[in-house]
Design a protein around this motif. Structure first.
Motif, PDB file in Angstrom:
ATOM      1  N   THR A   1       0.856  -1.188   0.000  1.00  0.00           N
ATOM      2  CA  THR A   1       0.000   0.000   0.000  1.00  0.00           C
ATOM      3  C   THR A   1       0.889   1.233   0.000  1.00  0.00           C
ATOM      4  OG1 THR A   1      -1.711  -1.145   1.252  1.00  0.00           O
ATOM      5  CG2 THR A   1      -1.777   1.256   1.266  1.00  0.00           C
ATOM      6  N   GLN A   2       0.681   2.082  -0.988  1.00  0.00           N
ATOM      7  CA  GLN A   2       1.377   3.361  -1.047  1.00  0.00           C
ATOM      8  C   GLN A   2       0.568   4.346  -0.210  1.00  0.00           C
ATOM      9  OE1 GLN A   2       4.355   3.991  -2.376  1.00  0.00           O
ATOM     10  NE2 GLN A   2       4.521   1.847  -2.997  1.00  0.00           N
ATOM     11  N   VAL A   3       1.041   4.630   0.982  1.00  0.00           N
ATOM     12  CA  VAL A   3       0.272   5.406   1.949  1.00  0.00           C
ATOM     13  C   VAL A   3      -0.096   6.782   1.411  1.00  0.00           C
ATOM     14  CG1 VAL A   3       0.290   6.413   4.267  1.00  0.00           C
ATOM     15  CG2 VAL A   3       1.219   4.122   3.887  1.00  0.00           C
ATOM     16  N   GLY A   4       0.851   7.474   0.812  1.00  0.00           N
ATOM     17  CA  GLY A   4       0.554   8.801   0.272  1.00  0.00           C
ATOM     18  C   GLY A   4      -0.552   8.768  -0.767  1.00  0.00           C
ATOM     19  N   ARG A   5      -0.467   7.806  -1.661  1.00  0.00           N
ATOM     20  CA  ARG A   5      -1.468   7.658  -2.714  1.00  0.00           C
ATOM     21  C   ARG A   5      -2.850   7.305  -2.168  1.00  0.00           C
ATOM     22  NH1 ARG A   5       1.191   3.931  -6.702  1.00  0.00           N
ATOM     23  NH2 ARG A   5       2.867   5.424  -6.592  1.00  0.00           N
ATOM     24  N   ALA A   6      -2.878   6.483  -1.128  1.00  0.00           N
ATOM     25  CA  ALA A   6      -4.154   6.039  -0.555  1.00  0.00           C
ATOM     26  C   ALA A   6      -4.737   7.061   0.423  1.00  0.00           C
ATOM     27  CB  ALA A   6      -3.958   4.697   0.147  1.00  0.00           C
ATOM     28  N   LEU A   7      -3.883   7.704   1.189  1.00  0.00           N
ATOM     29  CA  LEU A   7      -4.340   8.603   2.243  1.00  0.00           C
ATOM     30  C   LEU A   7      -4.689  10.011   1.744  1.00  0.00           C
ATOM     31  CD1 LEU A   7      -4.717   8.740   5.365  1.00  0.00           C
ATOM     32  CD2 LEU A   7      -2.349   9.515   5.497  1.00  0.00           C
ATOM     33  N   SER A   8      -3.916  10.528   0.816  1.00  0.00           N
ATOM     34  CA  SER A   8      -4.095  11.912   0.374  1.00  0.00           C
ATOM     35  C   SER A   8      -5.499  12.230  -0.143  1.00  0.00           C
ATOM     36  CB  SER A   8      -3.044  12.277  -0.681  1.00  0.00           C
ATOM     37  OG  SER A   8      -1.765  12.251  -0.084  1.00  0.00           O
TER      38      SER A   8
ATOM     39  N   PRO B   1      -5.887  16.929  11.159  1.00  0.00           N
ATOM     40  CA  PRO B   1      -5.137  16.389  12.305  1.00  0.00           C
ATOM     41  C   PRO B   1      -6.010  15.542  13.234  1.00  0.00           C
ATOM     42  CG  PRO B   1      -4.647  18.717  12.017  1.00  0.00           C
ATOM     43  CD  PRO B   1      -5.787  18.384  11.082  1.00  0.00           C
ATOM     44  N   LEU B   2      -7.280  15.861  13.307  1.00  0.00           N
ATOM     45  CA  LEU B   2      -8.192  15.124  14.186  1.00  0.00           C
ATOM     46  C   LEU B   2      -8.597  13.778  13.600  1.00  0.00           C
ATOM     47  CD1 LEU B   2     -10.521  18.132  15.093  1.00  0.00           C
ATOM     48  CD2 LEU B   2      -8.644  17.202  16.467  1.00  0.00           C
ATOM     49  N   GLU B   3      -8.602  13.674  12.283  1.00  0.00           N
ATOM     50  CA  GLU B   3      -9.116  12.483  11.614  1.00  0.00           C
ATOM     51  C   GLU B   3      -8.059  11.589  10.971  1.00  0.00           C
ATOM     52  OE1 GLU B   3     -12.300  11.514  11.643  1.00  0.00           O
ATOM     53  OE2 GLU B   3     -12.820  13.234  12.884  1.00  0.00           O
ATOM     54  N   VAL B   4      -6.825  12.057  10.853  1.00  0.00           N
ATOM     55  CA  VAL B   4      -5.823  11.323  10.087  1.00  0.00           C
ATOM     56  C   VAL B   4      -5.597   9.905  10.616  1.00  0.00           C
ATOM     57  CG1 VAL B   4      -3.823  12.281  11.313  1.00  0.00           C
ATOM     58  CG2 VAL B   4      -3.550  11.411   8.994  1.00  0.00           C
ATOM     59  N   VAL B   5      -5.544   9.731  11.919  1.00  0.00           N
ATOM     60  CA  VAL B   5      -5.291   8.392  12.469  1.00  0.00           C
ATOM     61  C   VAL B   5      -6.487   7.476  12.203  1.00  0.00           C
ATOM     62  CG1 VAL B   5      -4.819   7.085  14.585  1.00  0.00           C
ATOM     63  CG2 VAL B   5      -3.639   9.239  14.166  1.00  0.00           C
TER      64      VAL B   5
ATOM     65  N   LEU C   1      -7.906   2.662   6.234  1.00  0.00           N
ATOM     66  CA  LEU C   1      -7.097   2.185   5.108  1.00  0.00           C
ATOM     67  C   LEU C   1      -6.403   0.873   5.459  1.00  0.00           C
ATOM     68  CD1 LEU C   1      -5.500   5.503   3.847  1.00  0.00           C
ATOM     69  CD2 LEU C   1      -7.184   4.113   2.651  1.00  0.00           C
ATOM     70  N   ALA C   2      -5.895   0.786   6.672  1.00  0.00           N
ATOM     71  CA  ALA C   2      -5.218  -0.441   7.099  1.00  0.00           C
ATOM     72  C   ALA C   2      -6.181  -1.621   7.049  1.00  0.00           C
ATOM     73  CB  ALA C   2      -4.650  -0.269   8.507  1.00  0.00           C
ATOM     74  N   ARG C   3      -7.408  -1.417   7.504  1.00  0.00           N
ATOM     75  CA  ARG C   3      -8.405  -2.502   7.431  1.00  0.00           C
ATOM     76  C   ARG C   3      -8.663  -2.898   5.986  1.00  0.00           C
ATOM     77  NH1 ARG C   3     -11.042   0.245  11.734  1.00  0.00           N
ATOM     78  NH2 ARG C   3     -12.365   1.319  10.245  1.00  0.00           N
ATOM     79  N   ASP C   4      -8.737  -1.912   5.104  1.00  0.00           N
ATOM     80  CA  ASP C   4      -9.013  -2.181   3.688  1.00  0.00           C
ATOM     81  C   ASP C   4      -7.894  -2.946   3.001  1.00  0.00           C
ATOM     82  OD1 ASP C   4     -11.366  -0.778   4.042  1.00  0.00           O
ATOM     83  OD2 ASP C   4     -10.668   1.035   3.009  1.00  0.00           O
ATOM     84  N   PHE C   5      -6.646  -2.691   3.391  1.00  0.00           N
ATOM     85  CA  PHE C   5      -5.505  -3.243   2.670  1.00  0.00           C
ATOM     86  C   PHE C   5      -4.784  -4.397   3.365  1.00  0.00           C
ATOM     87  CE2 PHE C   5      -5.898   1.008   0.761  1.00  0.00           C
ATOM     88  CZ  PHE C   5      -5.934   0.649  -0.568  1.00  0.00           C
ATOM     89  N   THR C   6      -5.211  -4.771   4.554  1.00  0.00           N
ATOM     90  CA  THR C   6      -4.567  -5.865   5.272  1.00  0.00           C
ATOM     91  C   THR C   6      -4.931  -7.199   4.628  1.00  0.00           C
ATOM     92  OG1 THR C   6      -4.550  -4.637   7.349  1.00  0.00           O
ATOM     93  CG2 THR C   6      -4.331  -7.030   7.501  1.00  0.00           C
ATOM     94  N   THR C   7      -3.925  -8.030   4.382  1.00  0.00           N
ATOM     95  CA  THR C   7      -4.117  -9.373   3.833  1.00  0.00           C
ATOM     96  C   THR C   7      -3.540 -10.369   4.824  1.00  0.00           C
ATOM     97  OG1 THR C   7      -3.822  -8.489   1.598  1.00  0.00           O
ATOM     98  CG2 THR C   7      -3.596 -10.871   1.864  1.00  0.00           C
ATOM     99  N   GLU C   8      -4.360 -11.318   5.266  1.00  0.00           N
ATOM    100  CA  GLU C   8      -3.878 -12.352   6.198  1.00  0.00           C
ATOM    101  C   GLU C   8      -3.172 -11.736   7.406  1.00  0.00           C
ATOM    102  OE1 GLU C   8      -4.385 -15.695   5.891  1.00  0.00           O
ATOM    103  OE2 GLU C   8      -5.565 -15.274   4.099  1.00  0.00           O
ATOM    104  N   ASP C   9      -3.712 -10.709   7.977  1.00  0.00           N
ATOM    105  CA  ASP C   9      -3.210  -9.960   9.136  1.00  0.00           C
ATOM    106  C   ASP C   9      -1.837  -9.323   8.900  1.00  0.00           C
ATOM    107  OD1 ASP C   9      -1.207 -11.940   9.915  1.00  0.00           O
ATOM    108  OD2 ASP C   9      -1.684 -11.618  12.010  1.00  0.00           O
ATOM    109  N   ILE C  10      -1.465  -9.128   7.640  1.00  0.00           N
ATOM    110  CA  ILE C  10      -0.189  -8.480   7.314  1.00  0.00           C
ATOM    111  C   ILE C  10      -0.459  -7.284   6.407  1.00  0.00           C
ATOM    112  CG2 ILE C  10       2.118  -8.746   6.348  1.00  0.00           C
ATOM    113  CD1 ILE C  10       1.794 -11.761   6.667  1.00  0.00           C
ATOM    114  N   LEU C  11       0.202  -6.189   6.715  1.00  0.00           N
ATOM    115  CA  LEU C  11       0.068  -4.970   5.926  1.00  0.00           C
ATOM    116  C   LEU C  11       1.463  -4.512   5.519  1.00  0.00           C
ATOM    117  CD1 LEU C  11      -1.822  -2.677   4.931  1.00  0.00           C
ATOM    118  CD2 LEU C  11      -1.534  -1.618   7.174  1.00  0.00           C
TER     119      LEU C  11
ATOM    120  N   GLY D   1       5.803   4.637   0.926  1.00  0.00           N
ATOM    121  CA  GLY D   1       5.328   5.993   0.661  1.00  0.00           C
ATOM    122  C   GLY D   1       4.781   6.671   1.909  1.00  0.00           C
ATOM    123  N   LEU D   2       5.506   6.540   3.002  1.00  0.00           N
ATOM    124  CA  LEU D   2       5.056   7.081   4.287  1.00  0.00           C
ATOM    125  C   LEU D   2       5.281   8.587   4.434  1.00  0.00           C
ATOM    126  CD1 LEU D   2       6.486   4.352   6.700  1.00  0.00           C
ATOM    127  CD2 LEU D   2       4.184   4.503   5.761  1.00  0.00           C
ATOM    128  N   GLU D   3       5.916   9.212   3.478  1.00  0.00           N
ATOM    129  CA  GLU D   3       6.293  10.621   3.604  1.00  0.00           C
ATOM    130  C   GLU D   3       5.127  11.530   3.991  1.00  0.00           C
ATOM    131  OE1 GLU D   3       9.315   8.586   1.055  1.00  0.00           O
ATOM    132  OE2 GLU D   3       7.124   8.609   1.125  1.00  0.00           O
TER     133      GLU D   3
END
Length: 158
Positions: A46-53, A65-69, A75-85, A89-91
Motif C-alpha cells: 500500500t502506497q500510503v501517500g497515494r491512498a491517504l491523500s 489532524p483530528l481524523e488522520v489516524v 485504510l489499514a483494514r481495507d488493505f490488510t491481507t492475512e493480518d499483514i500490511l 510511501g510514508l512521507e
C-alpha cells in the motif's frame, strides 16, 4: 536477506507492536525488498501517500489532524491481507500540518496486525530520523518496541 524477513513474519506475531521497519538507506532497494516480501505473501504494498491523500483532501484543513489516524486505520483494514500490511510511501505522514507522530501512528496500527513498512528516513546510533534538522518535517525518535531491518546491534541488546 530475504529469508531473514520471512523469519520476522513469524517472530513479530507475539510482539506488542507487530511492526518491522525497513531502514535501508537505498529507497529503491528498500521498496523492492518490501514488494518482493508482499508478493511472497500474496499481498500488495500500500502506497500510503497515494491512498491517504485523497481521503484527507475530503476533510477541512482543521479536521485533518483530528481524523488522520482514524482514516489511516480505515485504510489499514481495507488493505490488510492475512493480518499483514505492507506500507511504503510514508512521507505524507510527516506533513507538519497533520500534527501526528508517524512512528506512533504506525505502532498503533501494528497492535492489530503485522506491519512491514519502508521507513523513508535513516537509522543511526539506535535512532530513526526523517528530514534534516531545521526542516519543518524533521523527526528524531527512538524505535522502542519495533524491529528494524536490517537489525542493528543495539536492537539485539533490548
Amino acid at each position: 536477506m530475504h529469508s531473514e524477513l520471512v523469519q520476522l513474519l513469524s517472530e513479530i506475531k507475539e510482539r506488542h507492536f507487530k511492526l518491522v521497519l525497513l531502514v535501508d538507506t537505498n529507497p529503491l532497494e528498500r521498496s523492492g525488498l518490501l514488494a518482493q516480501l508482499a508478493k511472497d505473501c500474496s499481498a500488495s504494498v500500500t502506497q500510503v501517500g497515494r491512498a491517504l491523500s485523497p481521503r484527507l483532501a475530503e476533510l477541512t484543513v482543521r479536521a485533518r489532524p483530528l481524523e488522520v489516524v482514524t482514516v489511516l486505520e480505515e485504510l489499514a483494514r481495507d488493505f490488510t491481507t492475512e493480518d499483514i500490511l505492507f506500507l511504503d510511501g510514508l512521507e505524507v505522514l510527516f506533513d507538519d500540518s497533520l500534527k501526528i507522530d508517524p512512528l506512533d501512528a504506525l505502532k498503533r496500527l501494528s497492535l492489530r496486525r503485522r506491519i512491514f513498512a519502508a521507513w523513508p528516513g535513516e537509522s543511526a546510533r539506535g535512532r530513526l530520523t526523517y528530514a534534516k534538522v531545521g526542516h519543518p518535517e524533521f523527526r528524531d525518535c527512538a524505535p522502542d518496541g519495533v524491529l528494524l531491518y536490517p537489525r542493528s546491534p543495539l536492537q539485539d541488546l533490548k
